[in-house]
Write an enzyme that holds these catalytic residues in place. Structure first.
Site, PDB file in Angstrom:
ATOM      1  N   SER A  10     -41.817 -30.756 -66.131  1.00 15.77           N
ATOM      2  CA  SER A  10     -42.124 -29.481 -66.783  1.00 15.77           C
ATOM      3  C   SER A  10     -40.899 -28.605 -66.953  1.00 15.77           C
ATOM      4  CB  SER A  10     -43.204 -28.729 -66.000  1.00 15.77           C
ATOM      5  OG  SER A  10     -42.625 -28.009 -64.945  1.00 15.77           O
ATOM      6  N   HIS A  35     -43.298 -31.474 -70.413  1.00 11.71           N
ATOM      7  CA  HIS A  35     -44.431 -30.558 -70.239  1.00 11.71           C
ATOM      8  C   HIS A  35     -43.914 -29.130 -70.419  1.00 11.71           C
ATOM      9  CE1 HIS A  35     -48.289 -29.209 -68.441  1.00 11.71           C
ATOM     10  NE2 HIS A  35     -47.548 -28.263 -67.861  1.00 11.71           N
ATOM     11  N   ASP A  37     -44.385 -25.292 -70.366  1.00  6.55           N
ATOM     12  CA  ASP A  37     -45.233 -24.247 -69.793  1.00  6.55           C
ATOM     13  C   ASP A  37     -45.041 -22.940 -70.549  1.00  6.55           C
ATOM     14  OD1 ASP A  37     -46.688 -25.392 -67.540  1.00  6.55           O
ATOM     15  OD2 ASP A  37     -44.693 -25.815 -66.730  1.00  6.55           O
ATOM     16  N   MET A  39     -46.082 -19.178 -70.936  1.00  7.86           N
ATOM     17  CA  MET A  39     -46.729 -18.074 -70.202  1.00  7.86           C
ATOM     18  C   MET A  39     -46.442 -16.770 -70.918  1.00  7.86           C
ATOM     19  SD  MET A  39     -45.612 -19.099 -66.340  1.00  7.86           S
ATOM     20  CE  MET A  39     -45.357 -20.817 -65.875  1.00  7.86           C
ATOM     21  N   HIS A  68     -48.661 -26.628 -72.527  1.00  4.46           N
ATOM     22  CA  HIS A  68     -49.666 -26.024 -71.644  1.00  4.46           C
ATOM     23  C   HIS A  68     -49.670 -24.515 -71.888  1.00  4.46           C
ATOM     24  CE1 HIS A  68     -50.814 -25.232 -67.108  1.00  4.46           C
ATOM     25  NE2 HIS A  68     -51.769 -24.859 -67.941  1.00  4.46           N
ATOM     26  N   MET A  70     -50.619 -21.032 -71.142  1.00  4.35           N
ATOM     27  CA  MET A  70     -51.171 -20.102 -70.145  1.00  4.35           C
ATOM     28  C   MET A  70     -51.053 -18.716 -70.751  1.00  4.35           C
ATOM     29  SD  MET A  70     -49.516 -21.848 -66.761  1.00  4.35           S
ATOM     30  CE  MET A  70     -48.239 -22.681 -67.691  1.00  4.35           C
ATOM     31  N   MET A 142     -55.492 -28.118 -62.782  1.00  6.46           N
ATOM     32  CA  MET A 142     -54.422 -27.397 -62.087  1.00  6.46           C
ATOM     33  C   MET A 142     -54.571 -27.609 -60.583  1.00  6.46           C
ATOM     34  SD  MET A 142     -52.411 -26.136 -64.269  1.00  6.46           S
ATOM     35  CE  MET A 142     -51.345 -25.329 -63.067  1.00  6.46           C
ATOM     36  N   ASP A 180     -51.453 -31.051 -62.580  1.00  7.99           N
ATOM     37  CA  ASP A 180     -50.272 -30.195 -62.697  1.00  7.99           C
ATOM     38  C   ASP A 180     -50.121 -29.284 -61.481  1.00  7.99           C
ATOM     39  OD1 ASP A 180     -48.257 -28.488 -63.534  1.00  7.99           O
ATOM     40  OD2 ASP A 180     -49.340 -27.700 -65.273  1.00  7.99           O
ATOM     41  N   GLY A 181     -49.019 -29.487 -60.746  1.00  7.91           N
ATOM     42  CA  GLY A 181     -48.662 -28.560 -59.676  1.00  7.91           C
ATOM     43  C   GLY A 181     -48.507 -29.200 -58.308  1.00  7.91           C
TER      44      GLY A 181
END
Ligand code: DX5
Ligand code: ZN
Length: 219
Positions: A10, A35, A37, A39, A68, A70, A142, A180-181
């Site tokens: 990511s 990936h 992210d 936000m 992804h 968010m 998640m 993920d995470g």
């Protein structure tokens, strides 16, 4: 997509687009996806980058982009992220109050040839998303609270992966399971055993001296 385990490092730990591109270049032979992210500082506290930067990243890397979102009100931005080059586009279940809209958005993403993903936060039970599983290609579970890398893996996630695989056979639906995470080699071996298909890694890979070996160690 074939079901062999895929690894998606990511972009979350990285601050500039320039460094993201450098990172993508350095892992392109061993990673399956980048990936990304996204936000907005509203759906989650932190803010990263948007579709204009994604488009730049897409121009400069050959890695498929696993995006992804968010963000609040993802509906408004779906076209922008599709155009920017998302190969998987994942929206958050919790970002939709209008669930009819959620179904339409999943259907729309899928109709463009991009894989439609739906993500759930750790506290959202799998049972809530059963009505949407026939409209999507990927479920992104998640295993930390969305918003930042470097948090510990939440063990309840294993059960969710098992549950999703059971639903696949019980309801005769098909989709990929992405997690993920907080993923490290021990967690990834467990997730693989439970039948996950795509694993995202932020800090484990990024903080490793040898990033290519780190990716290989997650397979
Ligand atoms: C968390 C992000 C993740 C993050 C994972 O909000 O969605 O993709 O980068 O990072 P690690 O692997 O460090 O938990
Ligand atoms: Zn993510």
């Amino acid at each position: 997509m074939d079901k062999t385990l895929k690894i998606a490092p990511s972009t979350d730990p990285i601050k500039s687009v320039h460094d993201i591109v450098k990172y993508a270049e350095s892992i392109k032979h061993v990673a399956d996806f980048l990936h990304c992210d996204i936000m907005d500082g509203e759906f989650v506290e932190n803010k990263t980058y948007s579709y204009t930067s994604l488009s730049l990243i897409n121009e400069k890397t050959l890695l498929p982009l696993d995006v992804h979102l968010m963000i609040k009100n993802p509906h408004k931005y779906i076209d922008k992220f599709l155009k920017a080059g998302a190969n998987i586009l994942t929206i958050h279940y919790e970002a939709y109050s209008d669930k009819k809209q959620l179904i339409n958005d999943l259907k729309y993403i899928g109709s463009t040839g991009t894989l439609a993903g739906l993500s759930i936060k750790p506290k959202t039970p799998i049972s809530e998303i059963i009505p949407y599983l026939s409209f999507l290609d990927v479920v992104l579970v998640m295993s930390v609270e969305p918003g930042k890398s470097g948090q510990p893996f939440i063990d309840d996630t294993y059960q969710k992966v098992v549950q999703l695989n059971k639903i696949k056979s019980d309801y005769d639906v098909d989709f990929l399971i992405e997690v993920d995470g907080g993923i490290n080699p021990t967690v990834s071996q467990n997730l693989k055993r439970y039948g996950a298909n795509i694993l995202v890694s932020g800090s484990y890979v990024y903080n490793s001296e040898n990033k290519q070996e780190a990716i290989k160690s997650l397979r």
